[in-house]
Design an enzyme around this catalytic site. Sequence first.
Site, PDB file in Angstrom:
ATOM      1  N   GLY A  89       0.876  -1.201   0.092  1.00 45.74           N
ATOM      2  CA  GLY A  89       0.022  -0.059  -0.041  1.00 45.74           C
ATOM      3  C   GLY A  89       0.925   1.183  -0.022  1.00 45.74           C
ATOM      4  O   GLY A  89       2.081   1.311   0.273  1.00 45.74           O
ATOM      5  N   GLY A 137       0.699  -5.127   0.571  1.00 41.74           N
ATOM      6  CA  GLY A 137      -0.418  -5.199  -0.155  1.00 41.74           C
ATOM      7  C   GLY A 137      -0.480  -6.131  -1.393  1.00 41.74           C
ATOM      8  O   GLY A 137      -1.459  -6.819  -1.992  1.00 41.74           O
ATOM      9  N   GLU A 160       5.933  -5.590   7.817  1.00 39.24           N
ATOM     10  CA  GLU A 160       4.941  -4.532   8.340  1.00 39.24           C
ATOM     11  C   GLU A 160       5.560  -4.183  10.080  1.00 39.24           C
ATOM     12  O   GLU A 160       5.155  -3.113  10.242  1.00 39.24           O
ATOM     13  CB  GLU A 160       3.648  -4.975   8.358  1.00 39.24           C
ATOM     14  CG  GLU A 160       2.728  -4.804   7.225  1.00 39.24           C
ATOM     15  CD  GLU A 160       2.873  -5.887   6.337  1.00 39.24           C
ATOM     16  OE1 GLU A 160       2.493  -5.847   5.005  1.00 39.24           O
ATOM     17  OE2 GLU A 160       3.426  -6.833   6.666  1.00 39.24           O
ATOM     18  N   ASP A 168      -0.922  -7.370   7.507  1.00 36.75           N
ATOM     19  CA  ASP A 168      -2.575  -7.542   7.259  1.00 36.75           C
ATOM     20  C   ASP A 168      -2.654  -8.144   5.914  1.00 36.75           C
ATOM     21  O   ASP A 168      -2.106  -9.019   5.585  1.00 36.75           O
ATOM     22  CB  ASP A 168      -3.135  -6.065   7.497  1.00 36.75           C
ATOM     23  CG  ASP A 168      -2.589  -5.038   6.408  1.00 36.75           C
ATOM     24  OD1 ASP A 168      -1.262  -5.205   5.926  1.00 36.75           O
ATOM     25  OD2 ASP A 168      -3.045  -4.071   6.276  1.00 36.75           O
TER      26      ASP A 168
END
Length: 382
Positions: A89, A137, A160, A168
């Site tokens: 992301g 992502g 992350e 995530d």
Amino acid sequence: MAPTRRFYEWRFDAVIPSLQSEGLVLAEVNGCLGLITLNRPQALNALSLAMIRDMTALLSAWADDPRIQAVAVLGAGREGKPAAFCAGGDIRFFHQAALAGDDALDAFFTEEYALNHLIHQFPKPYIALMDGVVMGGGMGISQGAKLRVLTEHSKLAMPETNIGLFPDVGGGWFLSRCPGHSGEWLALTGQAIGAGDAIELGLGDVFVKSGELPAIIDGLRTGVQDSAEHVVATVMERADLAPVAEHWASRALINRHFKAESVQALFASLEADTDPWARQTLATLRKRSPLMMAVTLEQIRRARGMSLADDLRMERDLVHRCFHLRPGAASETVEGIRALAVDKDHAPKWNPATIDGVRREDVEAFFQSPWTVAGHPLRALA
């Protein structure tokens, strides 16, 4: 075959919905194949909210269109530069939006996680050409693929914890299903792995040499694609033996140490081991956010017994807490992004600074949903 090709070309516009990312997502239809190209190479094809919305629109339309029987996704490259499928992301956007209190940040994660679920549940073959960097992502839009294609340039990671976040995009679900405790190892360290390890760990399916990719992509884009089987065969006919797994030899050490019940116990286990691998792993973990390592370990352990939908709902709770338990600059995530991508001093001021300062109640606070079951933004996922 020429009349068939002309027939397919004649109906292109009928199966491509309007897109809003201003060229950052490109869509083509060739016969029964829908082809999506992430077209933000200067940012390693990092996802923006508009890109997520475009992918969602395309896949939603193509899932219901009987003329589309398969989908392939790839990342645009830059001439003379290393390949990148998708680096994740847009973390600079996360930083700016968090400090500004921009509601688009909440929309980003809700819609990204819904897209991840859509890909996992997609009713037709979805092929991810995972050449180059596949992180965060990028893993979210590839791990649900029916065919995950890797090259010698593939570099997979969920890094992350390095920015005060957690793995995530369904990371809890797919990492917890890796063999042994390798999911905890990947989640806490953010270790990047190549094609051989990815296949051994169940994070990839087939290896092709990068030199074969242009022919594969040309076949997908311009060859006769009249069935899902033919689309898959276009890839599989160029499949090769995967390279040796670089980290697989360390699996006994990974399982021994990362079975620890807590991050504190993990550190103690590594500190008692004189093996160079243990020393290096400990050094890596000491750079990560202590709080978010503890949250991440809890996430992986909980996700092991969850469905994908429940895991994504949990992760939506977690990411909300990442930005709202400590708002603004006090957020571990905002601080981690600042250090890595904004000021680039690579010296995040984690709070607490060491794992000994992490309290159980601090970890549990992340898992308390701010929504009722009926009011959860991902309540529709099944």
